[in-house]
Design an enzyme around this catalytic site. Structure first.
Site, PDB file in Angstrom:
ATOM      1  N   CYS A   1       3.410  15.826 -10.393  1.00 26.40           N
ATOM      2  CA  CYS A   1       2.803  16.906  -9.607  1.00 26.40           C
ATOM      3  C   CYS A   1       3.896  17.713  -8.882  1.00 26.40           C
ATOM      4  CB  CYS A   1       1.755  16.329  -8.658  1.00 26.40           C
ATOM      5  SG  CYS A   1       0.663  17.585  -8.013  1.00 26.40           S
TER       6      CYS A   1
ATOM      7  N   HIS B   1      -1.776  13.039 -12.088  1.00 24.71           N
ATOM      8  CA  HIS B   1      -1.353  11.810 -11.408  1.00 24.71           C
ATOM      9  C   HIS B   1      -1.618  10.581 -12.285  1.00 24.71           C
ATOM     10  CE1 HIS B   1      -0.406  13.456  -7.438  1.00 24.71           C
ATOM     11  NE2 HIS B   1      -1.273  14.398  -7.780  1.00 24.71           N
TER      12      HIS B   1
ATOM     13  N   GLU C   1      -0.638   7.635 -11.632  1.00 26.99           N
ATOM     14  CA  GLU C   1      -0.682   6.425 -10.807  1.00 26.99           C
ATOM     15  C   GLU C   1      -2.071   6.079 -10.298  1.00 26.99           C
ATOM     16  OE1 GLU C   1       0.412   9.389 -10.074  1.00 26.99           O
ATOM     17  OE2 GLU C   1       0.597   9.825  -7.944  1.00 26.99           O
TER      18      GLU C   1
END
Ligand code: XMP
Length: 535
Positions: free
Chosen positions: A77, A170, A172
């Site tokens: 990002c 993202h 994660e």
């Protein structure tokens, strides 16, 4: 070692968790870290997201040495935008900010296999989670596009020679279902890290031998720290973390552990009595209940701002807790025992990593209430038996400690309680309405067997009045908003898709049984851009 540079994203600590889950050691440091001052040479670097825009004047800037060190870099990002900014590309504000699910089309380069490594094992489209207001408008020199979405033509890019990779989404968060594989490709294939590192808490085992040995070791460690006659104090809330920590303490030092439950007047219906009877009568924990509800409610009078409510509740909590701890200390000394020296806290691993992160640019979304301030005033030494564990591991610990499933799988409940779920002034009448509605809601969810499927559910009381008709009379009463979300990490969340028959039943029970409410609405917002709590 993988170096994670934190630019203050809400998700930074999740990157750490994902990397460590592969058995790869990583350290998260503030994004301002100078590379020359590192005490280790990383095998790869990950740049996190950030609440900033790269073109902001005060935007956090990465040390340019990151890009000349000769190790692979993955920008997530903001990290992608920072790579772009440093390599001659451009970043602009999107005309449509993008939050939530998106489909990323992977673009392969058969003649440049190096850039394909990030998406090794992927073909076609990947479901990803986006949360950004900026995006690339010009590709930096010598980069290739390795993925695009409908709105972001440069959603994933790579530089073949320098091994720089950038992704707009993202990986994660669990809402990018295959995000873990992408992080795995980066650390294992691209950075060629060894996967032999283990933190105790990642060792999963049938019958949970890890948790069993964790308990033995932790009890022994507590006994060594506290000694044969040390005294410990700690707050309990009825939640899983503080109960598990208190139970461990009880096992380790018995009645030399003094638990305090503060009734702040904004807990759930019957909560104080239930927690008291369970901890006291069942777990035999040496527990004091302090009813300070009048004090809390009188200080909350006239306050509607959520952050003010949090502050008042946090500060009053500390005050009440300290007074009680001091009282216990006096009594203990009077009976010839030692002074209280230690404070038990149920800190979990994500809080530990968060506290080392780059606090400067991190946007304060909500000040979460914790008891950190106690330390300075009371000069107590801290004991944190759960500081290596994640929530799911604390639940496993609770299971091995024979705590009931009802408690282990309890939805999290915010420290400031119902006060932040009452969107107007907190008065005893409003607390009663919010409590009653919430109680019915949770009762019906449990009856329908859906409680475990939902990560968190609660009823919020809106400060607006709506017109209704009951019997032949016109009513002018308040609105209850129901919230239920699915999530594993509470950083991103989707609203829960209830069967309508259940919503119907809940709504009719609340309207019929809770005086002062004539309307029930259901919240269908995901996080981000909404948060789980309304306030
Ligand atoms: P949000 O609303 O930020 O919530 O999406 C994420 C998780 O944090 C909890 N939460 C709090 N917990 N004190 C707490 O102890 C607080 O002030 C607070 N605010 C939010 C929320 O219930 C959810 O689980």
């Amino acid at each position: 070692t993988i170096l994670i540079l934190d630019f203050g994203s809400q998700y930074s600590h999740l990157i750490t968790r994902r990397v460590r889950e592969f058995g790869v050691y990583c350290e998260m440091l503030p994004c301002t870290q100078r590379i020359k001052e590192l005490h280790f040479r990383p095998k790869g670097i990950i740049l996190s997201g950030s609440p900033y825009s790269v073109y902001d004047e005060d935007a956090p800037r990465v040390d340019p040495d990151v890009f000349t060190l000769g190790v692979p870099v993955l920008g997530i990002c903001y990290g992608l935008q920072e790579i772009t900014w440093n390599h001659g590309g451009s970043v602009v504000a999107c005309s449509h900010r993008e939050y939530g699910h998106a489909m990323l089309s992977v673009i392969k380069h058969a003649d440049h296999p190096v850039v394909d490594r990030l998406f090794d094992g992927f073909d076609g489209d990947i479901e990803v989670w986006m949360s950004h207001g900026d995006q690339l408008s010009k590709l930096p020199t010598n980069f290739r596009i390795i993925g695009r979405t409908q709105t972001a033509p440069y959603a994933a890019i790579a530089h073949e020679e320098k091994l720089l990779f950038g992704i707009q989404f993202h990986p994660e968060v669990t809402h990018t279902p295959r995000g873990k594989e992408i992080i795995g490709n980066f650390v294992k294939t691209i950075c060629e890290c060894k996967t032999d590192w283990t933190m105790a808490c990642y060792k999963l085992g049938v019958g949970d031998p890890f948790i069993e040995s964790f308990i033995d070791k932790e009890i022994e460690r507590i006994r060594q720290i506290v000694g044969k006659d040390g005294e410990v104090v700690g707050a309990v809330s009825g939640g899983v973390d503080s109960t598990v920590a208190a139970k461990l303490m009880k096992e380790a030092i018995g009645d030399r552990f003094h638990a305090i439950l503060v009734d702040n007047g904004v807990m759930r219906l019957n909560e104080c009595t239930t927690v008291n009877s369970y901890l006291h009568s069942h777990l035999k924990i040496n527990l004091r209940v302090v009813d300070a509800s009048d004090k809390f409610l009188s200080r909350l009078k006239g306050v509607t701002d959520p952050e003010k409510k949090r502050k008042i509740i946090g500060n009053t909590f500390i005050e009440v807790f300290e007074e009680e701890a001091a009282r216990i200390d006096k009594e203990t000394r009077k009976s010839g025992r030692k002074s209280i020296e230690y404070l038990l806290q149920g800190t979990l691993y994500p809080d530990v990593i968060e506290s080392v992160s780059f606090k400067g640019p991190s946007a304060v979304i909500k000040t979460h209430h914790n008891v950190g301030g106690l330390l300075q005033d009371m000069k107590l030494k801290l004991i944190e038996p759960l500081r290596e564990l994640f929530k799911d591991e604390v639940r496993r610990l609770g299971k091995v400690l024979s705590l009931p499933d009802d408690l282990i799988y309890r939805h999290p409940f915010p420290g400031p309680g119902i006060a932040i779920r009452i969107l107007g002034e907190v008065t005893p009448e409003q607390v009663a309405i919010a409590r009653a509605a919430d109680h019915i809601y949770i009762e019906e969810i449990k009856k329908a067997g859906l409680y475990r499927e939902i990560a968190q559910a609660y009823a919020a009381l809106l400060p607006v009045k709506a017109v209704g008709v009951m019997g032949d009379k016109r009513t002018y009463e308040q609105v209850i908003a129901l919230r239920a979300v699915e999530t594993t990490d509470f950083m991103t969340a989707d609203w829960y898709d209830f069967p309508h028959t259940i919503l119907k039943k809940i709504s009719s029970r609340i309207i019929n049984e809770v005086k002062g409410v004539n309307r029930v609405v259901y919240d269908i917002s995901s996080k981000p851009p909404a948060t789980i709590e309304w306030y």
